[in-house]
Design a protein around this motif. Structure first.
Motif, mmCIF file in Angstrom:
data_model
loop_
_atom_site.group_PDB
_atom_site.id
_atom_site.type_symbol
_atom_site.label_atom_id
_atom_site.label_comp_id
_atom_site.label_asym_id
_atom_site.label_seq_id
_atom_site.Cartn_x
_atom_site.Cartn_y
_atom_site.Cartn_z
ATOM 1 N N GLN A 165 0.810 -1.106 0.143
ATOM 2 C CA GLN A 165 0.046 -0.081 0.065
ATOM 3 C C GLN A 165 0.820 1.020 -0.105
ATOM 4 O O GLN A 165 0.504 2.377 -0.862
ATOM 5 C CB GLN A 165 -0.754 0.017 1.304
ATOM 6 C CG GLN A 165 -1.897 -0.988 1.338
ATOM 7 C CD GLN A 165 -1.400 -2.546 1.719
ATOM 8 O OE1 GLN A 165 -0.409 -2.539 2.141
ATOM 9 N NE2 GLN A 165 -2.506 -3.389 1.717
ATOM 10 N N ASN A 166 1.960 1.162 0.889
ATOM 11 C CA ASN A 166 2.716 2.441 0.811
ATOM 12 C C ASN A 166 3.469 2.701 -0.334
ATOM 13 O O ASN A 166 4.107 3.620 -0.956
ATOM 14 C CB ASN A 166 3.704 2.328 2.180
ATOM 15 C CG ASN A 166 3.004 2.816 3.366
ATOM 16 O OD1 ASN A 166 1.971 3.470 3.268
ATOM 17 N ND2 ASN A 166 3.685 2.595 4.344
ATOM 18 N N ILE A 167 4.007 1.676 -1.028
ATOM 19 C CA ILE A 167 4.720 1.637 -2.352
ATOM 20 C C ILE A 167 3.778 2.001 -3.354
ATOM 21 O O ILE A 167 4.151 2.984 -4.154
ATOM 22 C CB ILE A 167 5.109 0.484 -2.762
ATOM 23 C CG1 ILE A 167 6.225 -0.239 -1.951
ATOM 24 C CG2 ILE A 167 5.676 0.211 -4.206
ATOM 25 C CD1 ILE A 167 6.634 -1.696 -2.050
ATOM 26 N N THR A 168 2.695 1.673 -3.473
ATOM 27 C CA THR A 168 1.381 2.229 -4.298
ATOM 28 C C THR A 168 1.344 3.798 -4.366
ATOM 29 O O THR A 168 1.438 4.384 -4.922
ATOM 30 C CB THR A 168 0.154 1.629 -4.124
ATOM 31 O OG1 THR A 168 0.426 0.161 -4.490
ATOM 32 C CG2 THR A 168 -0.802 2.062 -5.272
ATOM 33 N N ARG A 169 1.430 4.115 -2.788
ATOM 34 C CA ARG A 169 1.019 5.563 -2.473
ATOM 35 C C ARG A 169 2.252 6.252 -3.055
ATOM 36 O O ARG A 169 2.134 7.558 -3.361
ATOM 37 C CB ARG A 169 0.700 5.842 -1.132
ATOM 38 C CG ARG A 169 -0.582 5.338 -0.636
ATOM 39 C CD ARG A 169 -0.917 6.048 0.596
ATOM 40 N NE ARG A 169 -0.233 5.498 1.699
ATOM 41 C CZ ARG A 169 -0.830 4.230 2.301
ATOM 42 N NH1 ARG A 169 -1.994 3.874 2.250
ATOM 43 N NH2 ARG A 169 -0.168 3.747 3.285
ATOM 44 N N ARG A 170 3.384 5.860 -2.517
ATOM 45 C CA ARG A 170 4.914 6.455 -3.119
ATOM 46 C C ARG A 170 4.694 6.795 -4.757
ATOM 47 O O ARG A 170 5.142 7.875 -4.906
ATOM 48 C CB ARG A 170 5.728 5.751 -2.342
ATOM 49 C CG ARG A 170 7.214 6.432 -2.619
ATOM 50 C CD ARG A 170 8.236 5.224 -1.966
ATOM 51 N NE ARG A 170 9.258 6.029 -1.847
ATOM 52 C CZ ARG A 170 10.691 5.491 -2.202
ATOM 53 N NH1 ARG A 170 10.623 4.067 -2.089
ATOM 54 N NH2 ARG A 170 11.591 5.951 -1.842
ATOM 55 N N ILE A 171 4.414 5.681 -5.361
ATOM 56 C CA ILE A 171 4.636 5.954 -6.759
ATOM 57 C C ILE A 171 3.720 6.944 -7.097
ATOM 58 O O ILE A 171 4.009 7.551 -8.111
ATOM 59 C CB ILE A 171 4.418 4.638 -7.324
ATOM 60 C CG1 ILE A 171 5.725 3.670 -7.247
ATOM 61 C CG2 ILE A 171 4.348 4.490 -8.774
ATOM 62 C CD1 ILE A 171 5.969 2.435 -7.702
ATOM 63 N N ALA A 172 2.353 6.787 -6.756
ATOM 64 C CA ALA A 172 1.327 7.604 -7.145
ATOM 65 C C ALA A 172 1.767 9.182 -6.792
ATOM 66 O O ALA A 172 1.574 9.691 -7.814
ATOM 67 C CB ALA A 172 0.026 7.280 -6.417
ATOM 68 N N LEU A 173 2.385 9.462 -5.830
ATOM 69 C CA LEU A 173 2.674 10.727 -5.359
ATOM 70 C C LEU A 173 3.985 11.108 -6.315
ATOM 71 O O LEU A 173 3.472 12.359 -6.885
ATOM 72 C CB LEU A 173 3.205 10.671 -4.092
ATOM 73 C CG LEU A 173 3.842 12.167 -3.466
ATOM 74 C CD1 LEU A 173 2.842 13.135 -3.434
ATOM 75 C CD2 LEU A 173 4.544 12.126 -2.234
ATOM 76 N N ILE A 174 4.825 10.332 -6.636
ATOM 77 C CA ILE A 174 5.876 10.842 -7.586
ATOM 78 C C ILE A 174 5.381 11.087 -8.990
ATOM 79 O O ILE A 174 5.664 11.688 -9.556
ATOM 80 C CB ILE A 174 7.152 9.820 -7.559
ATOM 81 C CG1 ILE A 174 7.676 9.893 -6.111
ATOM 82 C CG2 ILE A 174 7.923 10.104 -8.686
ATOM 83 C CD1 ILE A 174 8.587 8.691 -5.676
ATOM 84 N N GLN A 175 4.317 10.194 -9.423
ATOM 85 C CA GLN A 175 3.943 10.284 -10.645
ATOM 86 C C GLN A 175 3.197 11.778 -10.924
ATOM 87 O O GLN A 175 3.168 12.208 -11.964
ATOM 88 C CB GLN A 175 3.115 9.035 -11.049
ATOM 89 C CG GLN A 175 3.740 7.985 -11.510
ATOM 90 C CD GLN A 175 2.713 6.706 -11.662
ATOM 91 O OE1 GLN A 175 1.660 6.471 -10.954
ATOM 92 N NE2 GLN A 175 2.948 6.081 -12.929
ATOM 93 N N SER A 176 2.473 12.112 -9.780
ATOM 94 C CA SER A 176 1.767 13.426 -9.931
ATOM 95 C C SER A 176 2.589 14.440 -10.118
ATOM 96 O O SER A 176 2.122 15.655 -10.326
ATOM 97 C CB SER A 176 1.114 13.483 -8.539
ATOM 98 O OG SER A 176 1.868 13.841 -7.324
ATOM 99 N N GLN A 177 4.033 14.232 -9.907
ATOM 100 C CA GLN A 177 5.132 15.257 -10.060
ATOM 101 C C GLN A 177 5.560 15.194 -11.482
ATOM 102 O O GLN A 177 6.236 15.870 -11.697
ATOM 103 C CB GLN A 177 6.062 15.187 -9.022
ATOM 104 C CG GLN A 177 5.745 15.201 -7.471
ATOM 105 C CD GLN A 177 4.753 16.437 -7.187
ATOM 106 O OE1 GLN A 177 5.305 17.538 -7.258
ATOM 107 N NE2 GLN A 177 3.571 16.071 -6.380
ATOM 108 N N THR A 178 4.718 14.618 -12.239
ATOM 109 C CA THR A 178 5.120 14.240 -13.738
ATOM 110 C C THR A 178 6.909 14.121 -14.060
ATOM 111 O O THR A 178 7.225 14.843 -14.834
ATOM 112 C CB THR A 178 4.612 15.573 -14.417
ATOM 113 O OG1 THR A 178 5.261 16.628 -14.002
ATOM 114 C CG2 THR A 178 3.219 15.711 -14.277
ATOM 115 N N PRO A 179 7.371 13.160 -13.522
ATOM 116 C CA PRO A 179 8.573 12.782 -14.023
ATOM 117 C C PRO A 179 8.641 12.078 -15.216
ATOM 118 O O PRO A 179 7.381 11.829 -15.984
ATOM 119 C CB PRO A 179 9.241 11.663 -12.831
ATOM 120 C CG PRO A 179 7.696 10.876 -12.426
ATOM 121 C CD PRO A 179 6.686 12.118 -12.641
#
Length: 508
Positions: A166-180
């Motif tokens: 769950q934390n991995i998913t949240r972590r990736i989603a947060l970073i994706q929201s920053q448009t890398p």
């Protein structure tokens, strides 16, 4: 979830369920094992090829259901049609190349990818000369670890060892929201994942609803083995294990020189699908609508074994059959002058196996306002005995009534009273436990009504050895049990369609 008030349940039962309704009994008797077998033998036949969404077998099933609705005299509520078009997009992607510091790596051997969407048919090229390592303390604050680090347009490296999914998913989603530009994630278990049978479906076409507006483009995620990640770290002079130790100690984010290049090929094509709607207008309360739902799609054909057809007799041919049987009972009652006070919508959903797509589309584009929709009684798998009841004395006399009290304690009590009065099934609430790992409450079409605040009940027999297997055949259906469970749904629906007030939403 609030605890159901047992005193209220007893009061409701004593107040309204002390005498059987002979009219309801008369029409419930039209729901028979023999008629159910007739329908299911067609719906779950090999000719329907497993009814996969977007394939000819699903179209055949939709046409069969619509023809039955027409025979029963149900109205076609979608501008004179029984079909509501559900616009879908099928997207496939393949990693054509991936290299780190000049070393080429192989898809599904050295790495795999997460879901990736561009909405185009093209080759998408990704490259970087350095990568931003995001330090991570296990169990730490996901937003805090990113801090003020700017990852827009950049490559990002993550180490996921020791963290919860769950934390991995949240972590990736947060970073994706920053448009890398793209994300590379590594963990010790990636090697095991690459050997998992799940990898066989890692790049099969994925189906989703066509968005009303262009979808956001998400950065692709490459999940690589530690050996590949070590190649990324050559210029830093460290290994993943060494960097992981500093990451656990909240190592500050840092830039690492590395030459990375990848090409992903994507193809998106439209798919044809429909929900099937049959409408029975009510009388004095006709502006309020009760929904009976079931998904008619299944998972289609298989490429392995001698039996190529996943017939889906239980999942969810049994629910679809129950809807047809319940519709016949209500239609006959109306013809005889005993029609429901409230209107009834019989809803055959497509795309449940692809992610509850048909019900999501209906609830986002309802033919009848959701504000006027009093309840969804959803039926998904009621023709078999699940693992938990095999060998038990009540194995042929139970049903899971999932979510009956999640939004409305009154709805829960209505279902309880109908069961005590007419069918005497064992009502099992095991899967209402919020800590249950199966999370069935979120896994069938009722959920798309529930998330809009419409009270629901999900009738279910539990999974068995033939779940999502070619062995889910008509020959293994207990038709007497299917009919009895369908009668409970009918009796509960009869009360809901004819009582003075709709069930109150009182559980938060």
């Amino acid at each position: 979830m609030k605890k159901i008030n047992t005193a209220l349940a007893a009061l409701l039962f004593s107040a309204c369920a002390y005498a059987q309704n002979p009219t309801a009994i008369k029409y419930a008797k039209l729901i028979t094992a023999q008629d159910a077998k007739k329908h299911l033998s067609i719906i779950a036949s090999d000719a329907f090829e497993g009814r996969e969404t977007g394939r000819p077998g699903a179209t055949m099933a939709a046409n069969y259901i619509a023809a039955e609705f027409k025979k029963l005299g149900l109205q076609a509520p979608v501008n004179g049609s029984y079909f509501q078009d559900v616009p879908l997009i099928e997207t496939s992607y393949n990693v054509k190349s991936f290299s780190v510091n000049g070393t080429a790596y192989t898809y599904k051997k050295d790495f795999y990818t997460g879901a990736y969407t561009t909405g185009t048919t093209t080759d998408n090229n990704f490259s970087a000369k350095e990568i931003v390592f995001i330090g991570h303390k296990i169990g730490g604050d996901v937003a805090a670890e990113l801090g003020a680090t700017n990852v827009t347009g950049k490559a990002v490296l993550l180490i996921n060892d020791g963290e919860t999914p769950q934390n991995i998913t949240r972590r990736i989603a947060l970073i994706q929201s920053q448009t890398p530009s793209f994300i590379i994630a590594t963990a010790t278990n990636v090697a095991a994942m690459l050997k998992s049978p799940r990898m066989a479906g890692a790049n099969v076409p994925r189906m989703g609803l066509k968005p009303d507006k262009p979808a956001a483009i998400l950065a692709p995620v490459f999940y690589v083995t530690p050996e590949v990640a070590n190649q990324l770290l050559i210029n830093l002079g460290k290994t993943v294990d060494a960097l992981k130790g500093t990451a656990d100690a909240a190592q500050p984010n840092q830039n690492i020189k590395a030459d990375i290049a990848a090409t992903i090929s994507t193809t998106s094509t439209p798919a044809k699908a429909v929900d099937v709607l049959g409408y029975l207008p009510g009388t004095d309360l006709k502006n309020e609508v009760l929904v009976f739902s079931a998904h008619y799609d299944h998972i289609g054909l298989t490429k392995t074994g001698t039996d190529k057809v996943n017939n889906g007799a239980d999942d969810d041919g049994s629910g679809t059959t129950a809807i047809l049987e319940i519709a016949r009972a209500f239609a006959k009652a109306k013809k005889d002058g005993h029609g429901p006070r409230r209107s009834i919508l019989f809803l055959g959903n497509v795309g449940e196996e692809k992610g509850l797509l048909g019900s999501e589309y209906y609830t986002d584009h309802p033919v009848f306002p959701l504000a006027n929709t009093i309840t969804d009684l959803n039926i998904d798998m009621i023709g078999r005995v699940g693992f938990d009841y095999i060998g038990k004395p009540d194995s042929a006399n139970y049903v899971y009534a999932i979510g009956s009290g999640m939004l409305s304690s009154e709805l829960h009590n209505i279902n309880e009273a109908a069961n005590k009065l007419y069918t005497n099934l064992v009502l099992d609430y095991k899967y209402d436990d919020p800590n249950d790992p199966n999370r069935f409450y979120y896994r069938s079409d009722h959920y798309n009504f529930a998330k809009h605040g419409v009270p629901i009940i999900f009738y279910f027999n539990g999974v068995h050895a033939d779940y999502h297997q070619p062995g889910d055949e008509v020959s293994k259906i207990n038709f007497a049990l299917l009919a009895k469970r369908a009668q409970l749904v009918f009796y509960t629906g009869w009360e809901l369609a004819n009582r003075d007030k709709r069930p109150v939403v009182d559980v938060k």
